[in-house]
Design an enzyme around this catalytic site. Structure first.
Site, PDB file in Angstrom:
ATOM      1  N   LYS A 262       0.837  -1.201   0.000  1.00 50.09           N
ATOM      2  CA  LYS A 262       0.000   0.000   0.000  1.00 50.09           C
ATOM      3  C   LYS A 262       0.868   1.246   0.000  1.00 50.09           C
ATOM      4  O   LYS A 262       0.681   2.149  -0.828  1.00 50.09           O
ATOM      5  CB  LYS A 262      -0.917   0.015   1.228  1.00 50.09           C
ATOM      6  CG  LYS A 262      -1.887   1.193   1.244  1.00 50.09           C
ATOM      7  CD  LYS A 262      -2.589   1.359   2.573  1.00 50.09           C
ATOM      8  CE  LYS A 262      -1.699   2.112   3.541  1.00 50.09           C
ATOM      9  NZ  LYS A 262      -2.415   2.505   4.771  1.00 50.09           N
TER      10      LYS A 262
ATOM     11  N   ASP B  68      -6.433   1.024   0.972  1.00 48.81           N
ATOM     12  CA  ASP B  68      -6.539   1.357   2.388  1.00 48.81           C
ATOM     13  C   ASP B  68      -7.916   0.945   2.905  1.00 48.81           C
ATOM     14  O   ASP B  68      -8.686   0.286   2.195  1.00 48.81           O
ATOM     15  CB  ASP B  68      -6.261   2.853   2.621  1.00 48.81           C
ATOM     16  CG  ASP B  68      -7.387   3.743   2.110  1.00 48.81           C
ATOM     17  OD1 ASP B  68      -8.315   3.246   1.419  1.00 48.81           O
ATOM     18  OD2 ASP B  68      -7.353   4.959   2.401  1.00 48.81           O
TER      19      ASP B  68
END
Length: 329
Positions: free
Chosen positions: A197, A215
């Site tokens: 991420k 997220d």
């Protein structure tokens, strides 16, 4: 005088034969009746083993739930069209969508993204000015006193672990990459505290290389929209990535995250104020009354400050308000 004429032998023989035939017929009838009775009794009263087996089968059948018919899956082509239409609608609503972490270079972005775990971008943006003022380069932060860094990072939560990560990644940048943030995924994920991420945030926003940022907001929304039913970030990334051209991945992430923070909230989504309500399978999970829904809006649409202290001009032109610095108001 009594008549004593004798019976003819032929008549006597015939009478005897008839009696024998009658007895035989009666015996056969009794045998048939007995067989029928036995069959009837056997059918009406099964053995104990048979009764036990039948009861077990019935119990199993009763315990086994009736399988519900699975919902008809949306054809892949229809899903792609709906997903891309949602992204286009969001692009119209958030033409100024951007990463909501303040940064001036790749080093600041990778550090800020690591610090954003388990806290808001706003809190990170209020904290990093002091950090970067004291430690502007990887070499500076690599040589920092951990206790001093911990004190700066305390407002972000989990400050000891985060201090270890940012000092560790700074040392790795200084020693292995000449003080420069690498622009490859395989290199970025080797840095302490940097996962996929964080790596995609850096690649997409500091290097212009497409990536999907999975997220908590992204995960929530793509599942509500039924783009995927995966729960693991890497599988969500793959499933959603297959619906869009690679060139759209970075801005898609911004659109989805912006929408999740502003309208499609985790607990009280503002369904009545949602621009993509007709395309959303989860419409109705939140407030559908338009007036009540508008009161749930956050950031620029609701007149509240955004996440960044120094947001892009396009955001300000659209009515966005900069976030206040740490300790203000």
């Amino acid at each position: 005088m009594t008549d004593s004429t004798p019976v003819k032998p032929t008549a006597k023989k015939a009478a005897k034969k008839a009696t024998a035939t009658t007895k035989k017929t009666t015996a056969t009838a009794r045998k048939v009746t007995a067989t029928a009775k036995k069959a009837t009794t056997s059918k009406a009263a099964p053995s104990k083993a048979a009764v036990k087996k039948t009861a077990a089968v019935k119990k199993t059948a009763a315990a086994k739930p009736v399988a519900k018919k699975a919902p008809v899956a949306e054809p892949s082509t229809a899903l792609v069209r709906r997903a891309r239409r949602i992204n286009r609608e969001l692009a119209d609503v958030y033409p100024y969508a951007h990463p909501e972490l303040d940064f001036e270079n790749p080093f600041q972005l990778v550090v800020a993204t690591v610090l954003s775990a388990q806290t808001t971008d706003l809190r990170v943006n209020q904290t990093t000015p002091a950090l970067f003022a004291k430690y502007p380069t990887p070499e500076d932060l690599a040589a920092a006193n951990p206790e001093e860094v911990e004190e700066i990072l305390r407002p972000t939560g989990f400050f000891r672990a985060k201090t270890k990560s940012v000092i560790g990644l700074s040392k790795a940048l200084a020693e292995e990459f000449g003080g420069e943030v690498p622009g490859r995924l395989e290199d970025l994920v080797r840095l302490p505290g940097v996962g996929r991420k964080t790596a995609f945030v850096v690649l997409g926003n500091a290097f212009g290389r497409p990536g999907i940022t999975v997220d908590t907001h992204f995960q929530r929304l793509v599942r509500r929209w039924e783009w995927t039913d995966e729960t693991e970030p890497d599988k969500i990334e793959a499933a959603v990535g297959a619906l869009f051209p690679k060139s759209e991945w970075t801005m898609l992430s911004h659109h989805v995250i912006f929408h999740g923070r502003r309208i499609c909230h985790a607990r009280k989504p503002a369904c009545g104020a949602c621009p993509i309500a007709p395309l959303c399978p989860a419409y109705g999970e939140g407030e559908t009354d338009p007036e009540k829904a508008r009161k749930l809006l956050k950031y620029e649409k609701g007149g509240y400050p955004g996440q960044r202290l120094n947001p892009p001009q396009a955001y300000l032109d659209a009515g966005g308000i900069p976030a206040p610095p740490l300790g203000a108001g």
